[in-house]
Design a protein around this motif. Structure first.
Motif, PDB file in Angstrom:
ATOM      1  N   LEU A 255      62.945  50.167  67.523  1.00 45.11           N
ATOM      2  CA  LEU A 255      63.977  51.176  67.786  1.00 45.11           C
ATOM      3  C   LEU A 255      63.721  52.447  66.980  1.00 45.11           C
ATOM      4  N   ASP A 256      63.223  52.299  65.759  1.00 43.57           N
ATOM      5  CA  ASP A 256      62.892  53.480  64.965  1.00 43.57           C
ATOM      6  C   ASP A 256      61.799  54.302  65.650  1.00 43.57           C
ATOM      7  N   ILE A 257      60.814  53.604  66.222  1.00 38.42           N
ATOM      8  CA  ILE A 257      59.744  54.297  66.942  1.00 38.42           C
ATOM      9  C   ILE A 257      60.293  54.962  68.203  1.00 38.42           C
ATOM     10  N   TRP A 258      61.078  54.203  68.958  1.00 38.82           N
ATOM     11  CA  TRP A 258      61.564  54.703  70.249  1.00 38.82           C
ATOM     12  C   TRP A 258      62.558  55.846  70.076  1.00 38.82           C
ATOM     13  N   ASN A 259      63.368  55.814  69.036  1.00 39.49           N
ATOM     14  CA  ASN A 259      64.361  56.869  68.839  1.00 39.49           C
ATOM     15  C   ASN A 259      63.724  58.233  68.651  1.00 39.49           C
ATOM     16  N   GLU A 260      62.474  58.256  68.230  1.00 34.69           N
ATOM     17  CA  GLU A 260      61.776  59.529  68.111  1.00 34.69           C
ATOM     18  C   GLU A 260      61.274  60.033  69.464  1.00 34.69           C
ATOM     19  N   LYS A 261      61.262  59.158  70.469  1.00 36.89           N
ATOM     20  CA  LYS A 261      60.702  59.514  71.771  1.00 36.89           C
ATOM     21  C   LYS A 261      61.734  59.550  72.890  1.00 36.89           C
ATOM     22  N   ARG A 262      62.881  58.907  72.671  1.00 36.00           N
ATOM     23  CA  ARG A 262      63.814  58.681  73.782  1.00 36.00           C
ATOM     24  C   ARG A 262      64.320  59.972  74.423  1.00 36.00           C
ATOM     25  N   VAL A 263      64.390  61.065  73.654  1.00 36.98           N
ATOM     26  CA  VAL A 263      64.872  62.312  74.223  1.00 36.98           C
ATOM     27  C   VAL A 263      63.970  62.795  75.347  1.00 36.98           C
ATOM     28  N   HIS A 264      62.691  62.415  75.299  1.00 37.30           N
ATOM     29  CA  HIS A 264      61.740  62.826  76.338  1.00 37.30           C
ATOM     30  C   HIS A 264      61.722  61.862  77.528  1.00 37.30           C
ATOM     31  N   TYR A 265      62.363  60.705  77.364  1.00 40.98           N
ATOM     32  CA  TYR A 265      62.365  59.694  78.428  1.00 40.98           C
ATOM     33  C   TYR A 265      63.783  59.165  78.645  1.00 40.98           C
TER      34      TYR A 265
ATOM     35  N   LYS B   3      50.033  45.928  69.066  1.00 41.96           N
ATOM     36  CA  LYS B   3      50.233  45.964  67.622  1.00 41.96           C
ATOM     37  C   LYS B   3      50.935  47.261  67.217  1.00 41.96           C
ATOM     38  N   LEU B   4      51.985  47.120  66.401  1.00 48.11           N
ATOM     39  CA  LEU B   4      52.752  48.276  65.948  1.00 48.11           C
ATOM     40  C   LEU B   4      52.522  48.600  64.479  1.00 48.11           C
ATOM     41  N   GLY B   5      52.188  47.588  63.679  1.00 50.63           N
ATOM     42  CA  GLY B   5      52.015  47.835  62.253  1.00 50.63           C
ATOM     43  C   GLY B   5      51.771  46.540  61.506  1.00 50.63           C
ATOM     44  N   GLU B   6      52.039  46.565  60.204  1.00 49.96           N
ATOM     45  CA  GLU B   6      51.840  45.389  59.366  1.00 49.96           C
ATOM     46  C   GLU B   6      53.020  45.199  58.427  1.00 49.96           C
ATOM     47  N   TYR B   7      53.406  43.944  58.223  1.00 53.47           N
ATOM     48  CA  TYR B   7      54.387  43.586  57.213  1.00 53.47           C
ATOM     49  C   TYR B   7      53.629  43.110  55.973  1.00 53.47           C
ATOM     50  N   ARG B   8      54.161  43.403  54.813  1.00 51.81           N
ATOM     51  CA  ARG B   8      53.568  42.929  53.570  1.00 51.81           C
ATOM     52  C   ARG B   8      54.217  41.613  53.150  1.00 51.81           C
ATOM     53  N   PHE B   9      53.420  40.737  52.557  1.00 50.35           N
ATOM     54  CA  PHE B   9      53.966  39.492  52.028  1.00 50.35           C
ATOM     55  C   PHE B   9      54.671  39.762  50.702  1.00 50.35           C
ATOM     56  N   SER B  10      55.814  39.101  50.540  1.00 51.10           N
ATOM     57  CA  SER B  10      56.626  39.252  49.342  1.00 51.10           C
ATOM     58  C   SER B  10      57.089  37.875  48.885  1.00 51.10           C
ATOM     59  N   PHE B  11      57.826  37.847  47.787  1.00 51.40           N
ATOM     60  CA  PHE B  11      58.435  36.610  47.303  1.00 51.40           C
ATOM     61  C   PHE B  11      59.954  36.795  47.279  1.00 51.40           C
ATOM     62  N   ALA B  12      60.668  35.785  47.754  1.00 50.93           N
ATOM     63  CA  ALA B  12      62.124  35.823  47.732  1.00 50.93           C
ATOM     64  C   ALA B  12      62.644  34.821  46.710  1.00 50.93           C
ATOM     65  N   VAL B  13      63.620  35.257  45.915  1.00 53.24           N
ATOM     66  CA  VAL B  13      64.254  34.384  44.923  1.00 53.24           C
ATOM     67  C   VAL B  13      65.756  34.616  44.955  1.00 53.24           C
ATOM     68  N   SER B  14      66.488  33.620  44.500  1.00 46.30           N
ATOM     69  CA  SER B  14      67.935  33.769  44.374  1.00 46.30           C
ATOM     70  C   SER B  14      68.250  34.845  43.348  1.00 46.30           C
TER      71      SER B  14
ATOM     72  N   ILE C 297      55.614  50.370  77.940  1.00 44.88           N
ATOM     73  CA  ILE C 297      54.496  50.012  77.068  1.00 44.88           C
ATOM     74  C   ILE C 297      53.452  51.119  77.057  1.00 44.88           C
ATOM     75  N   GLU C 298      53.175  51.704  78.220  1.00 38.60           N
ATOM     76  CA  GLU C 298      52.180  52.771  78.292  1.00 38.60           C
ATOM     77  C   GLU C 298      52.604  53.985  77.472  1.00 38.60           C
ATOM     78  N   ILE C 299      53.896  54.251  77.421  1.00 38.00           N
ATOM     79  CA  ILE C 299      54.391  55.358  76.600  1.00 38.00           C
ATOM     80  C   ILE C 299      54.091  55.083  75.130  1.00 38.00           C
ATOM     81  N   LEU C 300      54.333  53.844  74.710  1.00 40.45           N
ATOM     82  CA  LEU C 300      54.049  53.485  73.321  1.00 40.45           C
ATOM     83  C   LEU C 300      52.541  53.518  73.044  1.00 40.45           C
ATOM     84  N   LYS C 301      51.754  53.055  74.018  1.00 36.10           N
ATOM     85  CA  LYS C 301      50.300  53.091  73.832  1.00 36.10           C
ATOM     86  C   LYS C 301      49.814  54.528  73.670  1.00 36.10           C
ATOM     87  N   ALA C 302      50.449  55.441  74.359  1.00 37.21           N
ATOM     88  CA  ALA C 302      50.055  56.844  74.263  1.00 37.21           C
ATOM     89  C   ALA C 302      50.279  57.387  72.858  1.00 37.21           C
ATOM     90  N   ALA C 303      51.133  56.685  72.105  1.00 37.15           N
ATOM     91  CA  ALA C 303      51.379  57.079  70.715  1.00 37.15           C
ATOM     92  C   ALA C 303      50.314  56.524  69.791  1.00 37.15           C
TER      93      ALA C 303
END
Length: 303
Positions: free
Chosen positions: A106-116, A164-175, A287-293
């Motif tokens: 949605l963050d990606i699309w919100n930058e493009k939605r005005v054109h589509y 593929k849109l990007g990468e998530y980094r591995f982290s550690f979760a603790v209470s 999808i083609e719109i996103l690929k164009a990005a």
């Protein structure tokens, strides 16, 4: 000028600046200013101010007829344009869950939605139940058209395509009660003597590599085998106990009483857009719109 023409018609129909102002919900002064500007633009007097109100000049009578036709056709053109967009509206159903959040898309699309404007997004929630996830991925295109998933979850193997849109980094979760909770970042050395929950071996080749690296380089860390697929239960377990959970930075808001802390692990999990092998024309265009990005189309068969 369209605004001035509309005001002019109201003045002509009302015979008064003040009555026209009431209908237009503006001040009489604003009406007079608009009429002065209109007459200045046209170049001839359109109105006569008399003791009995406002009367049209001969030029004003001619202009009145043309102005009404111009406004009529303008409004009709606007309605036709809007109807064209409505008729061509495409609803893209985006699946979303705690472990497969769609915010990055949605963050990606919100930058493009005005054109589509023909595309509308509908969020379709689904559960992260281990026994239902495989079926969820297999049924892409039925209940929802696309979803965003990290490779460590979907493993990107199945009857679907991936962008593929990007990468998530591995982290550690603790209470928040854990003695490591005050750390801004956690190294593997910090986890010496700790119990670290990792998904069951064989679930993900990438996570198996992380497991092997830790076992070889940091045997002081006790690895606890978790379930094959994470769900809210494993986050609850981590919050209620004293264990550390291998997680992704994208999951930092799943549990309000868990802290997701950056790690020094030199590993990342790609995340991408999963969609059917034979998408609908609307999904294909999306999808083609996103690929164009310049996002990378990922061929899961090569992994």
């Amino acid at each position: 000028m369209m605004k001035q023409m509309n005001t002019f018609i109201q003045v002509a129909d009302s015979g008064s600046f003040s009555k026209a102002a009431e209908k237009l919900f503006i001040s009489p002064t604003a009406v007079i200013k608009q009429m002065n500007l209109l007459e200045s633009t046209v170049g001839v007097p359109l109105l006569y101010r008399t003791n009995h109100g406002i009367q049209l000049s001969d030029a004003g009578t001619s202009f009145y007829k043309d102005a009404k036709e111009i406004l009529y056709y303008t409004e009709a053109a606007i309605l036709r344009a809007r109807k064209t967009v409505q008729d061509n509206t495409h609803i893209i159903r985006v699946g979303s869950s705690l472990l497969n959040p769609c915010k990055v898309l949605l963050d990606i699309w919100n930058e493009k939605r005005v054109h589509y404007p023909q595309f509308k997004i509908k969020i379709v929630p689904f559960e992260d139940e281990a026994d239902a996830l495989d079926e969820t991925y297999l049924n892409l295109g039925k209940h929802f058209d696309i979803l965003v998933a990290p490779k460590v979850i979907a493993n990107w193997r199945g009857p679907f395509q991936v962008l593929k849109l990007g990468e998530y980094r591995f982290s550690f979760a603790v209470s928040i009660r854990h003695h490591l909770a005050q750390k801004k970042a956690l190294s593997l050395t910090d986890l010496h003597g700790e119990q670290l929950i990792i998904v069951k071996r064989g679930t993900s080749g990438l996570i198996d590599s992380i497991r092997d690296f830790i076992m070889e380089q940091h045997p002081e860390i006790q690895i606890i085998e978790g379930p094959q697929h994470y769900s809210i239960d494993i986050f609850n377990r981590c919050e209620q106990g004293n264990e550390v959970l291998l997680t992704l930075d994208a999951w930092d808001s799943i549990h309000p009483s868990l802290l997701t802390i950056p790690s020094d692990l030199n590993f990342a999990s790609p995340y991408g857009l999963l969609y059917p092998t034979k998408p609908s024309s609307a999904v294909f265009e999306f999808i083609e719109i996103l690929k164009a990005a310049k996002f990378e189309a990922f061929n899961f068969r090569k992994t």
